[in-house]
Enzyme design. Structure first.
Site, PDB file in Angstrom:
ATOM      1  N   GLU A 134       6.514 -21.923   8.143  1.00 41.82           N
ATOM      2  CA  GLU A 134       6.603 -21.250   9.258  1.00 41.82           C
ATOM      3  C   GLU A 134       7.778 -21.766  10.365  1.00 41.82           C
ATOM      4  O   GLU A 134       8.377 -20.971  11.446  1.00 41.82           O
ATOM      5  CB  GLU A 134       5.318 -20.775   9.991  1.00 41.82           C
ATOM      6  CG  GLU A 134       4.761 -21.673  10.952  1.00 41.82           C
ATOM      7  CD  GLU A 134       3.491 -21.367  11.311  1.00 41.82           C
ATOM      8  OE1 GLU A 134       3.455 -21.386  12.775  1.00 41.82           O
ATOM      9  OE2 GLU A 134       2.723 -20.758  11.012  1.00 41.82           O
ATOM     10  N   GLU A 183       0.872  -1.176   0.023  1.00 36.15           N
ATOM     11  CA  GLU A 183      -0.109   0.164  -0.047  1.00 36.15           C
ATOM     12  C   GLU A 183       0.768   1.178   0.100  1.00 36.15           C
ATOM     13  O   GLU A 183       0.184   2.356  -0.277  1.00 36.15           O
ATOM     14  CB  GLU A 183      -0.989   0.068   1.206  1.00 36.15           C
ATOM     15  CG  GLU A 183      -1.884  -1.096   1.064  1.00 36.15           C
ATOM     16  CD  GLU A 183      -2.827  -1.203   2.339  1.00 36.15           C
ATOM     17  OE1 GLU A 183      -2.482  -0.833   3.311  1.00 36.15           O
ATOM     18  OE2 GLU A 183      -4.034  -1.741   2.286  1.00 36.15           O
TER      19      GLU A 183
END
Length: 321
Positions: free
Chosen positions: A121, A90
């Protein structure tokens, strides 16, 4: 398959706690269920408020890094990784930054944005090749994100980045986290048990999103990417943003619609130089030189001593304000 993490009591983490307060949610009517989730969400901002001091320290690290030509890099797994990628993505349309300035890394690579990559992970070295490809070094800031604060990928990313000389931040939702201990700055937003036990896309995810918003927004404000509270570096890449650029220039200058349109056209749709031109009457070359002298800051270009900025034209020059 290992069904228990030896030596770690994950069930004792606040983010994993099963709260009796929410034990009847599957019996609630829809209106009460929605109200319960909303009431819990309302507690998140207060939890973030307890961490303003380390958040401010993180912002200062990022500002220092970006001024030195470095980058901000987020690294996380699952929801945490997606939130980092979201915040990074963004920045270019909002602040007209190069996509290489703020980067989001996720365990398992880009495919993990939409599909779970099993076990990614759990690899503490999972980020090392990604960090190596970026050439992470002393001018960069790496923010590890993990709700639990113990995700091996995130802890490993911060540890490796710090070894390379980068400044590091650990963003988690448990106090005394391994991630916080591994980083230069620990941001630990304790939001309490989730309505759906262990579903850290809820309050924990909201907290992480709020903190990421603060880190990038406050850093960009400090770097002169706004003028007052106006998004003067907006990249006008679609109809909505072109209209926003027009409204921003109007708000900053008070010029009429035709003047604003002409200024934007002259300056390639860029709000910041259009504003400076309308406020000063300077030529495009003078505007660009003034902004370059002020490191791109419109406020700085307007506030610089007159001797360091090209003088406005004798004809048609406007007042500074």
């Amino acid at each position: 398959m290992n069904w228990h993490v030896a030596g770690e009591q994950l069930g004792q983490l606040t983010t994993e706690t099963v709260s009796e307060d929410f034990s009847q949610i599957d019996r609630l009517p829809t209106d009460e269920l929605v109200a319960l989730v909303n009431a819990q969400d309302a507690t998140v901002a207060g939890a973030v408020a307890t961490q303003l001091e380390p958040i401010a320290r993180a912002v200062d690290l990022v500002v220092e890094a970006l001024r030195a030509g470095g980058r901000l890099v987020y690294a996380g797994a699952g929801t945490a990784g997606r939130l980092g990628v979201l915040d990074a993505s963004e920045c270019p349309p909002t602040f007209n930054t190069d996509p290489s300035l703020v980067i989001g890394l996720i365990a398992g690579g880009p495919v993990a944005l939409t599909t779970a990559v099993e076990g990614a992970e759990d690899d503490p070295a999972g980020s090392h090749a990604q960090l190596d490809e970026l050439g992470i070094g002393e001018h960069d800031v790496v923010v590890g994100i993990s709700a639990s604060g113990r995700t091996p990928y995130a802890v490993g990313a911060v540890t490796e980045a710090r070894r390379r000389g980068a400044r590091t931040v650990g963003l988690s939702c448990n106090a005394g986290s391994a991630l916080g201990a591994a980083a230069d700055v620990a941001i630990e937003v304790v939001v309490g048990p989730e309505v759906v036990a262990g579903s850290t896309r809820l309050k924990s995810g909201t907290a992480q999103k709020l903190v990421c918003n603060m880190i990038t927004t406050c850093s960009m404000v400090r770097l002169g990417k706004t003028y007052a509270n106006l998004m003067v570096d907006v990249r006008a890449s679609n109809e909505k943003l072109r209209d926003r650029a027009h409204r921003i220039v109007t708000a900053a200058t008070g010029a009429d619609a035709d003047q604003v349109s002409r200024a934007l056209e002259t300056h390639g749709g860029r709000a910041k130089p259009a504003i400076l031109a309308l406020l000063t009457g300077w030529s495009p070359q003078q505007v660009d030189e003034a902004l370059a002298t002020a490191d791109g800051s419109l406020r700085g270009a307007l506030d610089e001593p007159s001797g360091t900025i090209p003088p406005p034209h004798d004809q048609g020059s406007g007042p500074r304000s």
